[in-house]
Design a protein around this motif. Sequence first.
Motif, PDB file in Angstrom:
ATOM      1  N   TYR A  49      13.368   9.440  -6.282  1.00 52.36           N
ATOM      2  CA  TYR A  49      12.738  10.320  -5.302  1.00 52.36           C
ATOM      3  C   TYR A  49      12.435  11.674  -5.934  1.00 52.36           C
ATOM      4  O   TYR A  49      13.280  12.245  -6.618  1.00 52.36           O
ATOM      5  N   GLY A  50      11.246  12.175  -5.696  1.00 52.96           N
ATOM      6  CA  GLY A  50      10.841  13.452  -6.256  1.00 52.96           C
ATOM      7  C   GLY A  50      11.087  14.607  -5.313  1.00 52.96           C
ATOM      8  O   GLY A  50      12.038  14.604  -4.529  1.00 52.96           O
ATOM      9  N   ILE A  51      10.208  15.616  -5.369  1.00 56.01           N
ATOM     10  CA  ILE A  51      10.367  16.817  -4.545  1.00 56.01           C
ATOM     11  C   ILE A  51      10.317  16.425  -3.071  1.00 56.01           C
ATOM     12  O   ILE A  51       9.314  15.930  -2.581  1.00 56.01           O
ATOM     13  N   GLY A  52      11.388  16.664  -2.375  1.00 61.03           N
ATOM     14  CA  GLY A  52      11.412  16.323  -0.956  1.00 61.03           C
ATOM     15  C   GLY A  52      11.212  14.846  -0.692  1.00 61.03           C
ATOM     16  O   GLY A  52      10.818  14.455   0.409  1.00 61.03           O
ATOM     17  N   GLY A  53      11.490  13.988  -1.713  1.00 65.68           N
ATOM     18  CA  GLY A  53      11.257  12.558  -1.578  1.00 65.68           C
ATOM     19  C   GLY A  53      12.047  11.951  -0.430  1.00 65.68           C
ATOM     20  O   GLY A  53      13.222  12.255  -0.239  1.00 65.68           O
ATOM     21  N   HIS A  54      11.406  11.081   0.329  1.00 65.92           N
ATOM     22  CA  HIS A  54      12.061  10.507   1.510  1.00 65.92           C
ATOM     23  C   HIS A  54      11.405   9.173   1.869  1.00 65.92           C
ATOM     24  O   HIS A  54      10.396   8.785   1.292  1.00 65.92           O
ATOM     25  N   TYR A  55      12.000   8.496   2.837  1.00 61.53           N
ATOM     26  CA  TYR A  55      11.434   7.272   3.402  1.00 61.53           C
ATOM     27  C   TYR A  55      11.824   7.273   4.871  1.00 61.53           C
ATOM     28  O   TYR A  55      12.999   7.141   5.211  1.00 61.53           O
ATOM     29  N   GLU A  56      10.853   7.469   5.740  1.00 61.53           N
ATOM     30  CA  GLU A  56      11.125   7.629   7.160  1.00 61.53           C
ATOM     31  C   GLU A  56      11.711   6.347   7.767  1.00 61.53           C
ATOM     32  O   GLU A  56      11.655   5.277   7.160  1.00 61.53           O
ATOM     33  N   PRO A  57      12.295   6.425   8.978  1.00 58.56           N
ATOM     34  CA  PRO A  57      12.942   5.269   9.604  1.00 58.56           C
ATOM     35  C   PRO A  57      12.082   4.009   9.591  1.00 58.56           C
ATOM     36  O   PRO A  57      10.900   4.046   9.949  1.00 58.56           O
ATOM     37  N   GLU A  63       0.831  -1.192   0.000  1.00 60.20           N
ATOM     38  CA  GLU A  63       0.000   0.000   0.000  1.00 60.20           C
ATOM     39  C   GLU A  63       0.871   1.250   0.000  1.00 60.20           C
ATOM     40  O   GLU A  63       2.028   1.202   0.417  1.00 60.20           O
ATOM     41  N   VAL A  64       0.324   2.355  -0.502  1.00 64.10           N
ATOM     42  CA  VAL A  64       1.070   3.614  -0.480  1.00 64.10           C
ATOM     43  C   VAL A  64       1.025   4.184   0.921  1.00 64.10           C
ATOM     44  O   VAL A  64       0.092   3.919   1.690  1.00 64.10           O
ATOM     45  N   ALA A  65       2.044   4.977   1.269  1.00 66.33           N
ATOM     46  CA  ALA A  65       2.111   5.553   2.610  1.00 66.33           C
ATOM     47  C   ALA A  65       2.731   6.939   2.546  1.00 66.33           C
ATOM     48  O   ALA A  65       3.602   7.200   1.722  1.00 66.33           O
ATOM     49  N   HIS A  66       2.261   7.828   3.439  1.00 68.43           N
ATOM     50  CA  HIS A  66       2.750   9.205   3.468  1.00 68.43           C
ATOM     51  C   HIS A  66       4.230   9.278   3.818  1.00 68.43           C
ATOM     52  O   HIS A  66       4.907  10.243   3.479  1.00 68.43           O
ATOM     53  N   TYR A  67       4.729   8.268   4.530  1.00 72.19           N
ATOM     54  CA  TYR A  67       6.112   8.323   4.985  1.00 72.19           C
ATOM     55  C   TYR A  67       7.099   7.760   3.969  1.00 72.19           C
ATOM     56  O   TYR A  67       8.299   7.689   4.225  1.00 72.19           O
ATOM     57  N   ARG A  68       6.566   7.335   2.800  1.00 77.52           N
ATOM     58  CA  ARG A  68       7.467   6.935   1.722  1.00 77.52           C
ATOM     59  C   ARG A  68       7.032   7.660   0.450  1.00 77.52           C
ATOM     60  O   ARG A  68       6.047   7.293  -0.187  1.00 77.52           O
ATOM     61  N   TYR A 112      19.254  -2.447  15.190  1.00 77.96           N
ATOM     62  CA  TYR A 112      20.102  -1.290  14.915  1.00 77.96           C
ATOM     63  C   TYR A 112      20.274  -1.048  13.415  1.00 77.96           C
ATOM     64  O   TYR A 112      20.941  -0.100  13.018  1.00 77.96           O
ATOM     65  N   THR A 113      19.670  -1.906  12.576  1.00 75.25           N
ATOM     66  CA  THR A 113      19.693  -1.645  11.132  1.00 75.25           C
ATOM     67  C   THR A 113      18.542  -0.730  10.723  1.00 75.25           C
ATOM     68  O   THR A 113      18.348  -0.480   9.534  1.00 75.25           O
ATOM     69  N   ARG A 114      17.774  -0.251  11.669  1.00 76.91           N
ATOM     70  CA  ARG A 114      16.691   0.702  11.365  1.00 76.91           C
ATOM     71  C   ARG A 114      17.296   1.913  10.657  1.00 76.91           C
ATOM     72  O   ARG A 114      18.237   2.530  11.152  1.00 76.91           O
ATOM     73  N   HIS A 115      16.747   2.243   9.508  1.00 78.06           N
ATOM     74  CA  HIS A 115      17.369   3.282   8.681  1.00 78.06           C
ATOM     75  C   HIS A 115      16.299   4.099   7.959  1.00 78.06           C
ATOM     76  O   HIS A 115      15.108   3.761   7.979  1.00 78.06           O
ATOM     77  N   ALA A 116      16.735   5.176   7.323  1.00 80.32           N
ATOM     78  CA  ALA A 116      15.808   6.078   6.634  1.00 80.32           C
ATOM     79  C   ALA A 116      16.503   6.719   5.446  1.00 80.32           C
ATOM     80  O   ALA A 116      17.732   6.836   5.413  1.00 80.32           O
TER      81      ALA A 116
END
Length: 552
Positions: A430-438, A384-389, A507-511
Amino acid sequence: MMKNTICFLLLVCSILNSISAELFTALTDMEELLETESVLISNLQNYINAQEIKLDFLRIKVIEYQREHKQAATDAMAYLSNPVNAYLLTKRLTVDWKEIENTMTFDLGNLFMQNITHYRDTLKFPSEEDLNGAAVALMRLQDTYRLDTHKLAQGELNGVKYSTEMTASDCFELGRQSYMNHDYYHTVLWMEESLKKLEFENNRTISRSEILEYLAFSTFKQGDTNSALHITNELLEIIPDHERAKGNKLFYEKELRMQEEKQKMRGDDGSDQVPVAKEEMMLPYNKDVSIKYNSNERKLYEMGCRGELLQSPSVTAKLKCRYVYELSHFLRIAPLKLEEASLQPYIVVYHDVLYDSEIDVIKSMAKPKFRRATVQNHITGELEVAHYRISKSAWLKDEDHEVIKTVGRRLNDMTGLNMETAEELQVVNYGIGGHYEPHFDFARKDEINSFKSLGTGNRIATVLFYMSDVAQGGATVFPHISLSLWPKKGSAAFWFNLFADGQGDYYTRHAACPVLAGTKWVSNRWIHERGQEFLRPCHKYPDSPMDERLIV
């Protein structure tokens, strides 16, 4: 201006309908027509003036748009990779062009409206949702990289001038989009900036009263009732009969009286020594109420994005660089360049493992397949799509092209793991301000449906290829080990998500940090447990540090 034109046309219709065919038989009736003609001449002159104003407005706009388009056309990718330019382009094709369309609709504009309608049907136009997304992305960049509002409005990102300055209208629209998202913190910032710019602009498309209306209520929502009342009073000086402002004024005055009463009951003399009840303290504004991780992690994540999160010298002193040749016979004649980035968890970066020609092929194959990037719902196992990705992605199979198959064989040499049960190559832009939260790449114990359909077990390891350099931002951050990996075209990061006993390494949690300037292309493959039984055997005893595991 447009209202005057409509009134003129209605007046003409009204007069013509009231004239009878027998008026010429009486001079008295004809004398009345002189008065009619006088009204018509006066309104005709007003119509001409309105048309001239409209044309002058359109001339200014076409010169402005031609200048901006010419600048963009010299290097479209460089222009669009700037988030401010991308936002302004989106705004021009939504808010600004609607204003142009409304102007052109009247009278002579109908012919041009047909062309615009044709273009809207045949070309891709951004939607209101796109505009809102671009605005939210700018807010995300502003927060993550602590960008000054005024400098950002000047087109400056971290001291580098990239783009055209925003107008008062541009800033107002950013504030309005924030307001629609109930983000009153950013609404105040951008409405205040819009007010400042309005003072120096001659060709205004917004009014001071419009800005003040948004600013007053947003200031109140931020907890400053006194300032909200002051702004509302200023608005009422401009528009005394503004109904909403009059109602808000009464409400703010009542709120201030209640605050004074509470202070008197506490015996507050204005001294800082007077204790304040916890329930009366203003809570800090949460700029993103949907954040799924704790505030400390967010702080670490944003520090990593800004390059402020550094490993201690005692950790970096143990890290080494070396050539890798022992994992396959081929590497004996073509060893890989390995740089250790972390020992616990073990994270390495391979340099020069993807060639420019291969990157070009992968990009060209991925573009037609791009869709909004998804995440896996840990309850249902569905994507599913998500705001944090915020990105677009495509999946490529080994059989799609010889290059994809070659990269797969190279991964076997790099990792020493079996790639037959690995997921397909995922390509991401990644587009404008593209990101993927932790996030974690592996499935935790309670996520029983994750990867169930694959039947290949959990994700034992991750390989992340960087397929572009990034001018600013875009780092891969491991917030809990103070590690930031910066994109370098042709390199690849590799780490194990699971300990040898099968437990997840928390500890491999990443963003993926938002891209501030430039464009970010990556591709990755997730390697699964199945097929690795003899290549990475399970330990007889647990090797995961249960007592030290990060709990998020």
